[in-house]
Write a protein that holds these residues in place. Structure first.
Motif, mmCIF file in Angstrom:
data_model
loop_
_atom_site.group_PDB
_atom_site.id
_atom_site.type_symbol
_atom_site.label_atom_id
_atom_site.label_comp_id
_atom_site.label_asym_id
_atom_site.label_seq_id
_atom_site.Cartn_x
_atom_site.Cartn_y
_atom_site.Cartn_z
ATOM 1 N N GLU A 6 0.827 -1.209 0.000
ATOM 2 C CA GLU A 6 0.000 0.000 0.000
ATOM 3 C C GLU A 6 0.865 1.264 0.000
ATOM 4 O O GLU A 6 0.570 2.243 0.683
ATOM 5 C CB GLU A 6 -0.936 0.010 1.212
ATOM 6 N N LEU A 7 1.933 1.259 -0.786
ATOM 7 C CA LEU A 7 2.879 2.370 -0.808
ATOM 8 C C LEU A 7 2.383 3.481 -1.728
ATOM 9 O O LEU A 7 2.064 3.235 -2.893
ATOM 10 C CB LEU A 7 4.245 1.883 -1.292
ATOM 11 N N SER A 8 2.330 4.709 -1.202
ATOM 12 C CA SER A 8 1.944 5.876 -1.997
ATOM 13 C C SER A 8 2.939 6.997 -1.724
ATOM 14 O O SER A 8 3.488 7.096 -0.617
ATOM 15 C CB SER A 8 0.528 6.347 -1.634
ATOM 16 N N PHE A 9 3.164 7.840 -2.747
ATOM 17 C CA PHE A 9 4.090 8.963 -2.572
ATOM 18 C C PHE A 9 3.620 10.157 -3.391
ATOM 19 O O PHE A 9 3.213 10.014 -4.550
ATOM 20 C CB PHE A 9 5.515 8.590 -3.002
ATOM 21 N N THR A 10 3.684 11.338 -2.764
ATOM 22 C CA THR A 10 3.335 12.592 -3.436
ATOM 23 C C THR A 10 4.456 13.585 -3.197
ATOM 24 O O THR A 10 4.812 13.856 -2.040
ATOM 25 C CB THR A 10 2.016 13.172 -2.882
ATOM 26 N N TYR A 11 5.041 14.118 -4.267
ATOM 27 C CA TYR A 11 6.105 15.107 -4.116
ATOM 28 C C TYR A 11 5.582 16.360 -3.422
ATOM 29 O O TYR A 11 4.429 16.768 -3.606
ATOM 30 C CB TYR A 11 6.688 15.506 -5.474
ATOM 31 N N GLU A 12 6.446 16.976 -2.647
ATOM 32 C CA GLU A 12 6.110 18.244 -2.010
ATOM 33 C C GLU A 12 5.789 19.284 -3.092
ATOM 34 O O GLU A 12 6.493 19.369 -4.104
ATOM 35 C CB GLU A 12 7.309 18.712 -1.173
ATOM 36 N N ASN A 13 4.751 20.059 -2.882
ATOM 37 C CA ASN A 13 4.316 21.086 -3.841
ATOM 38 C C ASN A 13 3.871 20.495 -5.177
ATOM 39 O O ASN A 13 3.882 21.186 -6.198
ATOM 40 C CB ASN A 13 5.415 22.133 -4.100
ATOM 41 N N SER A 14 3.515 19.198 -5.198
ATOM 42 C CA SER A 14 3.000 18.601 -6.425
ATOM 43 C C SER A 14 1.716 19.315 -6.829
ATOM 44 O O SER A 14 0.890 19.673 -5.986
ATOM 45 C CB SER A 14 2.704 17.116 -6.202
ATOM 46 N N ARG A 15 1.545 19.540 -8.124
ATOM 47 C CA ARG A 15 0.392 20.309 -8.592
ATOM 48 C C ARG A 15 -0.903 19.615 -8.176
ATOM 49 O O ARG A 15 -1.094 18.424 -8.408
ATOM 50 C CB ARG A 15 0.447 20.485 -10.121
ATOM 51 N N GLU A 16 -1.754 20.384 -7.533
ATOM 52 C CA GLU A 16 -3.070 19.914 -7.099
ATOM 53 C C GLU A 16 -2.982 18.645 -6.239
ATOM 54 O O GLU A 16 -3.919 17.859 -6.172
ATOM 55 C CB GLU A 16 -3.975 19.658 -8.318
ATOM 56 N N GLY A 17 -1.826 18.439 -5.619
ATOM 57 C CA GLY A 17 -1.681 17.291 -4.733
ATOM 58 C C GLY A 17 -1.752 15.940 -5.419
ATOM 59 O O GLY A 17 -2.079 14.937 -4.796
#
Length: 477
Positions: A6-17
């Motif tokens: 269940e691994l998820s990753f979102t870059y910091e300041n990614s557009r619209e999250g």
């Protein structure tokens, strides 16, 4: 060896999250070789950065889920410990060099473990023999070709013998022989018990050694195929998934390419010295409008140097004519467009769309043309993105569209498909053929046999700075 739950990753300041990875579940056994595939921008590079600890320790962002490496919680490991267990070869080898001397670079990782001096010497000798790169020892790194830098990066990681080896497009700039040797090296490492995660668009050099094909789409794992299931996929199925075939392309060359007095480009007796070495030795050839000329040859043969000379970026002996006129360096630069291997060197604007207006006054017609070009390459949705936020393949496609919109008659592309999946490679071939029909003269420096088979009308082969032959491409077999 690798457990992702269940691994998820979102870059910091990614557009619209928007998340780059979403609920990844993947278990990789010890000694497995996993092929990680999918269209450019699908999340492959981000997943490799999670595996080697760069996300989120160096690329900030929100990481959720679990990642265990050899039974340990990898998310709680210090990065230096994780680095000794999971070695990485990046898409851009320049970004992982710390030394200026090639031998020092190969030895550096082993010194930091640290290993005994005699062991370090033996491993350097062994890995260089396996990859046939002894000629690169005790050289300055900066003058090396991109392919030679890639070989050096691979050697520096493999010499450390980590439990897990993560590679992001390691074959992108390698010639055919180097690619075969890389395939042999990966097979030996796999047989020795190393676990390998290979993010790749070109499959044929590991056709017989990979265990599973893991297909990614929009940050998710869409399908996982066993080795036998993957090889049973038809060419139409692979094309539909945006992938390249598992078999290397075959085509015939024959019949010398005859120079004509009215050829658009006339190159005569080009010779060049760089860093005290003879790079080019009296190379002469011609190219004409409406045709696509491929420039092939082993890594370090002088292909990029030749094209930088033609387009006025390097000084050299010899002459260059464009449209029947002898041109000096600055004139050649103004009359040609050269897309380099390292796309970051040519992207300056704050948005993708603004790249088209550098040095020009923005008009409605120019904007309409730029948007049309972006649409042709599937890049219109990124028009307001910063170029630095794009994937390597997306940057390549952006530069291709900028070159097409430049209206220059001589277009030179250095490894234009190095980071492109099958779908975007075919889009690129379509663009090249369209530009040729418009009457442009196109030169392609490439090791990509798929590109040569699909796009080129003729090919010249350079070896050790010397032109070996110039031939027409008769047909694809």
């Amino acid at each position: 060896m690798i457990e992702l739950n269940e691994l998820s990753f979102t870059y910091e300041n990614s557009r619209e999250g928007v998340s780059q990875l979403r609920r990844i579940n993947l278990h990789v056994k010890k000694g497995e070789l996993i092929l990680l595939a999918g269209k450019s921008g699908c999340g492959k590079t981000t997943l490799t950065r999670v595996l080697n600890g760069l996300c989120p320790q160096f690329y900030p962002g929100k990481l959720t889920g679990n990642y265990r490496l050899d039974g340990q919680d990898a998310l709680k490991m210090p990065v230096h410990q994780l680095g000794t267990m999971a070695g990485s070869v990046f898409q851009d080898p320049r970004s992982q060099f710390f030394a200026t001397n090639t031998t020092d670079e190969i030895a550096l990782g082993m010194e930091n473990i640290p290993l005994e001096r005699t062991v370090i010497h033996e491993r350097v000798k062994t890995v260089c023999a396996q990859m046939n790169i002894a000629r690169l020892l005790d050289r300055r790194i900066f003058p090396l070709s991109s392919g030679e830098k890639q070989l050096l990066a691979i050697a520096s990681v493999c010499a450390m013998e980590p439990k897990v080896i993560v590679m992001d497009e390691p074959s992108a700039n390698l010639d055919s022989n180097a690619m075969v040797r890389l395939g042999i090296l990966l097979y030996r490492l796999k047989e020795a018990g190393h676990t390998i995660v290979l993010s790749e668009h070109r499959f044929h050099y590991v056709r017989d050694s990979f265990d599973r094909l893991v297909l990614m789409e929009n940050g998710e794992l869409s399908t996982i195929y066993s080795h036998d299931e993957a090889l049973k996929l038809s060419e139409d199925q692979l094309t539909g998934m945006g992938l390249r075939p598992f078999d290397a392309p075959a085509f015939q060359v024959g019949g010398a390419f005859q120079s004509e007095p009215d050829d658009t480009l006339q190159v005569s007796e080009i010779s060049c010295m760089l860093d005290g070495r003879q790079i080019l030795d009296e190379i002469s050839f011609s190219a004409r409008s409406g045709k696509i000329l491929a420039i092939a040859g082993p890594n370090g043969a002088g292909k990029s140097t030749l094209c930088r000379t033609i387009t006025g970026l390097y000084r050299a002996m010899g002459t260059v004519q464009i449209d029947g006129e002898y041109l000096k360096r600055k004139q050649r630069t103004r009359n040609s467009f050269f897309v380099q291997q390292d796309s970051d060197y040519q992207l300056y604007a704050p948005t993708v769309l603004d790249e088209f207006f550098i040095g020009k006054k923005e008009t409605s017609s120019l904007k309409e043309d730029a948007l049309g070009r972006l649409r042709e390459m599937g890049m219109d949705e990124f028009q307001n993105r910063h170029p630095a936020s794009l994937s390597g393949g997306q940057k390549q496609r952006l530069l291709l569209t900028i070159a097409a919109a430049s209206r220059k008659n001589l277009l030179v592309f250095d490894e234009p498909t190095s980071g492109l999946d099958g779908y975007n490679m075919r889009l690129t071939v379509k663009l090249f053929k369209q530009l040729a029909r418009e009457g442009r003269c196109i030169l392609l420096i490439t090791h990509d046999m798929d590109l040569i088979a699909e796009a080129a009308d003729c090919v010249i082969y350079i070896e050790q700075g010397t032109l070996r032959y110039c031939r027409n491409i008769m047909r694809k077999i």
